[in-house]
Motif scaffolding. Structure first.
Motif, mmCIF file in Angstrom:
data_model
loop_
_atom_site.group_PDB
_atom_site.id
_atom_site.type_symbol
_atom_site.label_atom_id
_atom_site.label_comp_id
_atom_site.label_asym_id
_atom_site.label_seq_id
_atom_site.Cartn_x
_atom_site.Cartn_y
_atom_site.Cartn_z
ATOM 1 N N LEU A 150 0.828 -1.212 0.000
ATOM 2 C CA LEU A 150 0.000 0.000 0.000
ATOM 3 C C LEU A 150 0.863 1.264 0.000
ATOM 4 N N LYS A 151 0.618 2.143 -0.995
ATOM 5 C CA LYS A 151 1.340 3.402 -1.110
ATOM 6 C C LYS A 151 0.425 4.608 -0.919
ATOM 7 N N TYR A 152 -0.847 4.440 -1.278
ATOM 8 C CA TYR A 152 -1.764 5.577 -1.251
ATOM 9 C C TYR A 152 -3.039 5.181 -0.512
ATOM 10 N N LEU A 153 -3.354 5.919 0.547
ATOM 11 C CA LEU A 153 -4.551 5.654 1.351
ATOM 12 C C LEU A 153 -5.341 6.948 1.481
ATOM 13 N N LYS A 154 -6.628 6.879 1.099
ATOM 14 C CA LYS A 154 -7.502 8.044 1.217
ATOM 15 C C LYS A 154 -8.697 7.695 2.080
ATOM 16 N N LEU A 155 -8.878 8.438 3.177
ATOM 17 C CA LEU A 155 -10.040 8.294 4.063
ATOM 18 C C LEU A 155 -10.759 9.634 4.063
ATOM 19 N N GLU A 156 -11.986 9.654 3.522
ATOM 20 C CA GLU A 156 -12.676 10.937 3.379
ATOM 21 C C GLU A 156 -14.152 10.802 3.742
ATOM 22 N N HIS A 157 -14.644 11.757 4.504
ATOM 23 C CA HIS A 157 -16.047 11.794 4.936
ATOM 24 C C HIS A 157 -16.454 10.510 5.676
ATOM 25 N N LEU A 158 -15.584 10.042 6.531
ATOM 26 C CA LEU A 158 -15.934 8.958 7.460
ATOM 27 C C LEU A 158 -16.298 9.659 8.763
ATOM 28 N N LEU A 159 -17.525 10.172 8.826
ATOM 29 C CA LEU A 159 -17.894 11.159 9.833
ATOM 30 C C LEU A 159 -17.924 10.615 11.256
ATOM 31 N N GLN A 160 -18.119 9.298 11.420
ATOM 32 C CA GLN A 160 -18.181 8.731 12.767
ATOM 33 C C GLN A 160 -16.905 8.002 13.165
ATOM 34 N N LEU A 161 -15.876 8.135 12.362
ATOM 35 C CA LEU A 161 -14.640 7.400 12.620
ATOM 36 C C LEU A 161 -13.995 7.828 13.928
ATOM 37 N N GLU A 162 -13.721 6.853 14.783
ATOM 38 C CA GLU A 162 -13.099 7.110 16.077
ATOM 39 C C GLU A 162 -11.735 6.450 16.221
ATOM 40 N N CYS A 163 -11.520 5.381 15.476
ATOM 41 C CA CYS A 163 -10.323 4.597 15.729
ATOM 42 C C CYS A 163 -9.771 4.012 14.437
ATOM 43 N N ILE A 164 -8.453 4.121 14.254
ATOM 44 C CA ILE A 164 -7.757 3.461 13.149
ATOM 45 C C ILE A 164 -6.851 2.401 13.763
ATOM 46 N N GLY A 165 -7.194 1.165 13.572
ATOM 47 C CA GLY A 165 -6.463 0.094 14.241
ATOM 48 C C GLY A 165 -6.623 0.221 15.735
ATOM 49 N N THR A 166 -5.529 0.396 16.435
ATOM 50 C CA THR A 166 -5.576 0.565 17.897
ATOM 51 C C THR A 166 -5.308 2.003 18.297
ATOM 52 N N VAL A 167 -5.241 2.912 17.284
ATOM 53 C CA VAL A 167 -4.941 4.302 17.571
ATOM 54 C C VAL A 167 -6.239 5.096 17.616
ATOM 55 N N THR A 168 -6.526 5.776 18.696
ATOM 56 C CA THR A 168 -7.787 6.495 18.843
ATOM 57 C C THR A 168 -7.629 7.964 18.417
ATOM 58 N N ARG A 169 -8.754 8.592 18.269
ATOM 59 C CA ARG A 169 -8.783 9.950 17.749
ATOM 60 C C ARG A 169 -8.063 10.919 18.686
ATOM 61 N N GLU A 170 -8.072 10.674 19.998
ATOM 62 C CA GLU A 170 -7.470 11.590 20.962
ATOM 63 C C GLU A 170 -5.964 11.738 20.751
ATOM 64 N N LEU A 171 -5.329 10.791 20.054
ATOM 65 C CA LEU A 171 -3.889 10.856 19.865
ATOM 66 C C LEU A 171 -3.472 11.771 18.718
ATOM 67 N N PHE A 172 -4.431 12.195 17.923
ATOM 68 C CA PHE A 172 -4.099 13.044 16.775
ATOM 69 C C PHE A 172 -4.041 14.513 17.203
#
Length: 379
Positions: free
Chosen positions: A357-379
């Motif tokens: 994987l070289k290119y990843l686009k995540l757009e308008h995922l309005l309820q997204l809270e977590c990517i894998g084990t990483v939560t939104r608070e870490l961003f």
């Protein structure tokens, strides 16, 4: 275009002409004949990869191919020799001088404005004389007279038209050797587009946006099709949807309006995973419609691509979580992944197993809270 112009010879090993063309292109890029560039679109932040030719390499190619290939800009035909076989014309008001070229195999005309009546009749004369033409690319807003004899160009392999009406599409269906058909706009009702199944040699079809392709295309006849730009699914259209299972050579497929699929049996019948040549898959739902019967997750599970897939787009899917197969370690060749407008997702996987994987686009995922084990608070 290379294939359509006859620049890619038939392989004695039986290799697919698209694979052979990609092999040639990769070899030229590796030797720095072409240079890869990455552009970010200001409107949406999308990355677009394209290739350019260095100016010195361009001058060398122009010198070596002189007498065979030519490009005309702003009516300057001085360097066009009578032996020219491949011609590109940009921003030209007069086309009269093209008629002296008796051996044309490729004709590309690009104009942002309408051709006047004189230029149209000049183009008509050119097409009447160019019976051996293999590639015709006409990015011209509207042509009233020039294409009346289009049906006589029986050697055509590649045809691009900016716009087309029902009378012109009748002429297109006579081009039995056509491999690539691309039309931007169709100015009549979609039922008049129904002659396409006669083109049994067709490899690539880019139908206009206003054409409900699943409703009018008898894909059972188009068994050689490799690229289906948009297959828009109509309501109660299960039988035509299942006809896609016969297209075993597909390399690119875009499915739209998947909310009209009634059950997973219809989507399973497409046999997406069994299409071993597929490299690009786009799955799209109408993001503004609900899924009261909770069918979408069953449908997307049945649309798992083969392990050779390189580009995957998912848009408008209303399920509460991504399909299990997205993080499947077997998708080792996946280079580009775009997930858009999947409104109910709260988590997505880390994608660590997607090693290419070289290119990843995540757009308008309005309820997204977590990517894998990483939560939104870490961003």
């Amino acid at each position: 275009m290379w294939i359509g112009s006859g620049l890619i010879p038939l392989s004695s090993s039986g290799k697919n002409d698209v694979d052979l063309g990609e092999q040639y292109f990769a070899a030229l890029a590796k030797k720095s004949f072409f240079c890869s560039m990455l552009e970010t679109e200001s409107s949406n932040g999308d990355h677009k990869e394209y290739y350019v030719l260095h100016s010195l390499m361009h001058d060398l190619a122009q010198f070596v191919s002189r007498g065979e290939c030519a490009r005309v800009d702003n009516d300057d035909f001085r360097n066009v020799m009578p032996t020219t076989r491949h011609l590109s014309v940009v921003h030209c008001g007069s086309l009269n001088q093209i008629s002296r070229l008796k051996n044309l195999r490729t004709l590309i005309i690009q104009s942002e404005s309408y051709l006047d009546e004189e230029a149209e009749y000049a183009l008509q004369d050119v097409l009447m004389m160019s019976v051996r033409l293999r590639l015709l690319y006409l990015y011209v807003p509207s042509l009233s007279h020039a294409l009346h004899k289009l049906g006589t160009l029986t050697h055509l392999r590649y045809l691009f038209l900016f716009s087309c009406d029902r009378y012109l599409i009748i002429l297109v269906h006579r081009l039995y050797h056509l491999k690539v058909l691309k039309i931007n706009y169709f100015t009549d009702k979609e039922e008049y587009f129904s002659c396409i199944p006669n083109l049994r040699s067709l490899h690539c079809l880019h139908a206009p946006e206003n054409i409900m392709s699943s409703k009018i295309l008898n894909t059972r006849m188009l068994t050689r099709l490799q690229q289906l730009h948009v297959f828009s699914i109509a309501e109660n259209d299960g039988q035509r949807l299942m006809a896609l299972r016969n297209l075993t050579a597909l390399r690119q497929l875009s499915l739209r309006n998947l909310q009209n699929v009634k059950n997973s049996k219809e989507s399973e019948a497409i046999k997406i995973k069994g299409k071993q040549h597929m490299r690009f898959l786009s799955l799209s739902w109408n993001q503004y419609l609900n899924d009261p019967e909770n069918l979408d997750h069953r449908i997307i599970d049945s649309l798992e691509p083969n392990k050779e897939i390189e580009q995957l787009h998912i848009h408008g899917y209303s399920g509460v979580q991504p399909p299990i197969w997205i993080e499947n370690s077997s998708l080792i060749h996946l280079v580009s992944l775009e997930l858009e407008c999947c409104m109910n997702w709260k988590t997505v996987p880390s994608f660590q197993k997607l090693s290419s994987l070289k290119y990843l686009k995540l757009e308008h995922l309005l309820q997204l809270e977590c990517i894998g084990t990483v939560t939104r608070e870490l961003f």
